[in-house]
Design a protein around this motif. Structure first.
Motif, PDB file in Angstrom:
ATOM      1  N   UNK A 130       0.814  -1.231   0.082  1.00  0.00           N
ATOM      2  CA  UNK A 130       0.032   0.156   0.017  1.00  0.00           C
ATOM      3  C   UNK A 130       0.774   1.364   0.151  1.00  0.00           C
ATOM      4  N   UNK A 131       1.903   1.286   0.685  1.00  0.00           N
ATOM      5  CA  UNK A 131       2.888   2.337   0.708  1.00  0.00           C
ATOM      6  C   UNK A 131       3.298   2.656  -0.466  1.00  0.00           C
ATOM      7  N   UNK A 132       3.763   1.444  -1.334  1.00  0.00           N
ATOM      8  CA  UNK A 132       4.483   1.597  -2.749  1.00  0.00           C
ATOM      9  C   UNK A 132       3.356   2.161  -3.531  1.00  0.00           C
ATOM     10  N   UNK A 133       2.242   1.661  -3.487  1.00  0.00           N
ATOM     11  CA  UNK A 133       1.064   2.378  -4.259  1.00  0.00           C
ATOM     12  C   UNK A 133       0.744   3.839  -4.192  1.00  0.00           C
ATOM     13  N   UNK A 134       0.966   4.029  -2.844  1.00  0.00           N
ATOM     14  CA  UNK A 134       0.585   5.512  -2.445  1.00  0.00           C
ATOM     15  C   UNK A 134       1.760   6.469  -3.204  1.00  0.00           C
ATOM     16  N   UNK A 135       3.078   5.921  -3.019  1.00  0.00           N
ATOM     17  CA  UNK A 135       4.125   6.709  -3.526  1.00  0.00           C
ATOM     18  C   UNK A 135       4.124   6.730  -5.092  1.00  0.00           C
ATOM     19  N   UNK A 136       3.546   5.866  -5.626  1.00  0.00           N
ATOM     20  CA  UNK A 136       3.381   5.715  -7.218  1.00  0.00           C
ATOM     21  C   UNK A 136       2.454   6.778  -7.451  1.00  0.00           C
ATOM     22  N   UNK A 137       1.738   7.635  -6.739  1.00  0.00           N
ATOM     23  CA  UNK A 137       0.945   8.761  -7.403  1.00  0.00           C
ATOM     24  C   UNK A 137       1.596  10.024  -7.535  1.00  0.00           C
ATOM     25  N   UNK A 138       2.616  10.187  -6.950  1.00  0.00           N
ATOM     26  CA  UNK A 138       3.560  11.314  -7.398  1.00  0.00           C
ATOM     27  C   UNK A 138       4.870  10.997  -7.950  1.00  0.00           C
ATOM     28  N   UNK A 139       5.460  11.910  -8.440  1.00  0.00           N
ATOM     29  CA  UNK A 139       6.637  11.530  -9.027  1.00  0.00           C
ATOM     30  C   UNK A 139       7.887  12.556  -8.332  1.00  0.00           C
ATOM     31  N   UNK A 140       8.887  11.798  -8.460  1.00  0.00           N
ATOM     32  CA  UNK A 140      10.223  12.545  -7.867  1.00  0.00           C
ATOM     33  C   UNK A 140      10.310  13.985  -8.270  1.00  0.00           C
ATOM     34  N   UNK A 141       9.986  14.277  -9.299  1.00  0.00           N
ATOM     35  CA  UNK A 141      10.222  15.707  -9.751  1.00  0.00           C
ATOM     36  C   UNK A 141       9.218  16.726  -9.100  1.00  0.00           C
ATOM     37  N   UNK A 142       7.962  16.007  -8.855  1.00  0.00           N
ATOM     38  CA  UNK A 142       7.010  16.996  -7.785  1.00  0.00           C
ATOM     39  C   UNK A 142       7.764  17.290  -6.686  1.00  0.00           C
TER      40      UNK A 142
END
Length: 389
Positions: A130-142
């Motif tokens: 779930x943590x990985x999926x939440x992280x996947x919603x934003x980009x490193x550039x953001x």
């Protein structure tokens, strides 16, 4: 603009957007107003209460305050404005500090209209997937658009990966509690906008961003903080609170009225009296009315004593009736020091520049009627002061 909207945007630094807030206020239901706090220390000062005061305004208009205690996020540490990663803090320390925070917050907020929630209740239950999926919603550039991250990288300083999680976690809090409005300092814009993005992805109405200005300390220059020694702690003794608040400038007093009491000062009051009222009201909020009144009286007594040091005693019976500022000053010089000054000299050299003061209040209108009382202190110049009996 409705009176409620005008009141709520008063004293804010930015609202994104006022139009959205107006639309939400017309929904005909209590709005959910989110404020998140990370209790990284046991004591708070007036600078911390600015957002809580705004939360109280929403409560008084019938809305629900949602106070999020960041028992999970505090162990990560908000990197906002930091030139280095925050030192770690244990959850036990956070929970201990949280007790102080809520006790102090409820001196402002109505506990019956406040939901207190801990974000550890949902983050501690998340699986790694779930943590990985939440992280996947934003980009490193953001994430790297944050000024504090950019500046640290530009200076060759490290940015730890767990710090990048913080804005995501704060944003997810908004999803969980379904906030309509989130309140934060001006340094929280990035984090609150992440919350809007995540709410949109979840199909929820996006929260309004309400940013509060950072409160200037007693010096009127730097942000209020313990490190700058320009703070007023909410747990300080009542006399100490009054003493500190009476030291601020008139300009800063107007800001404190708006940011800490949510109102404007009474323009008909003399600035010193308005400042005393500010000190009394703030002190009463964190103590009680009796303690605040006693602290104000202590300040007045001490102020008179300081002003009256070395003063010459004069009897009011030696003065004529129906005094003006000009005739009072003229007679005081004559009776107290056997000095005769012309009206023109008194006006130009003493009254208009503000040298004539009664109990610390400048008397700058020569023709104003005045009635001194026994015990009053009249300062005529740096070398000449009288005390009436």
């Amino acid at each position: 603009m409705s009176s409620a909207l005008e009141q709520l945007i008063g004293g804010t630094a930015k609202v994104l957007s006022e139009k959205e807030l107006a639309e939400k206020l017309e929904l005909g239901r209590p709005l959910r107003i989110k404020l998140g706090v990370d209790p990284t220390a046991p004591d708070i000062h007036l600078g911390h209460t600015v957002a809580i005061e705004k939360l109280r305004q929403f409560q008084e208009l019938g809305h629900t305050a949602v106070l999020i205690i960041g028992d999970f996020t505090a162990t990560v540490g908000d990197p906002t404005g930091r030139s280095a990663a925050r030192p770690p803090i244990t959850r036990e320390e956070v929970l201990s500090n949280a007790e102080t925070y809520t006790t102090q917050a409820f001196k402002i907020l109505d506990p019956e209209k406040t939901e207190v929630v801990y974000n550890g209740d949902w983050f501690n239950k998340m699986t790694y997937d779930q943590v990985l999926k939440l992280n996947g919603r934003v980009t490193m550039q953001q994430m790297l658009q944050r000024e504090d991250f950019k500046s640290r990288l530009g200076e060759g300083k490290e940015v730890r990966l767990h710090e990048i999680q913080y804005p995501i976690m704060q944003g997810w809090d908004s999803v969980v509690v379904k906030s309509d409005v989130e309140i934060g300092g001006t340094d929280q814009l990035f984090n609150i906008l992440v919350g809007r993005d995540l709410q949109k992805e979840e199909g929820l109405p996006q929260q309004v961003v309400m940013l509060m200005p950072l409160l200037e300390g007693l010096d009127g220059v730097k942000k209020m903080s313990k490190s700058s020694k320009n703070y007023v702690g909410v747990s300080e003794p009542a006399p100490e609170m009054v003493n500190k608040l009476m030291s601020i400038s008139d300009e800063l007093m107007d800001k404190y009225y708006l940011m800490l009491l949510g109102t404007k000062r009474d323009e008909s009051q003399h600035p010193r009296d308005a400042k005393l009222e500010l000190a009394r009201r703030i002190t009463a909020r964190y103590h009680d009315e009796a303690s605040a009144a006693d602290a104000v009286q202590q300040w007045l007594d001490r102020s008179k004593g300081d002003q009256g040091a070395g003063a010459t005693d004069v009897s009011l019976t030696d003065f004529p009736a129906d005094l003006t500022v000009l005739s009072l000053a003229s007679n005081a010089f004559q009776i107290g020091f056997n000095i005769k000054k012309s009206n023109g000299e008194l006006k130009k050299q003493a009254i208009l520049p503000g040298a004539i003061q009664l109990n610390g209040e400048k008397l700058t209108d020569p023709n104003a009627e005045i009635t001194p009382k026994a015990g009053d202190i009249l300062r005529l110049s740096k070398k000449h002061t009288v005390k009436f009996s």
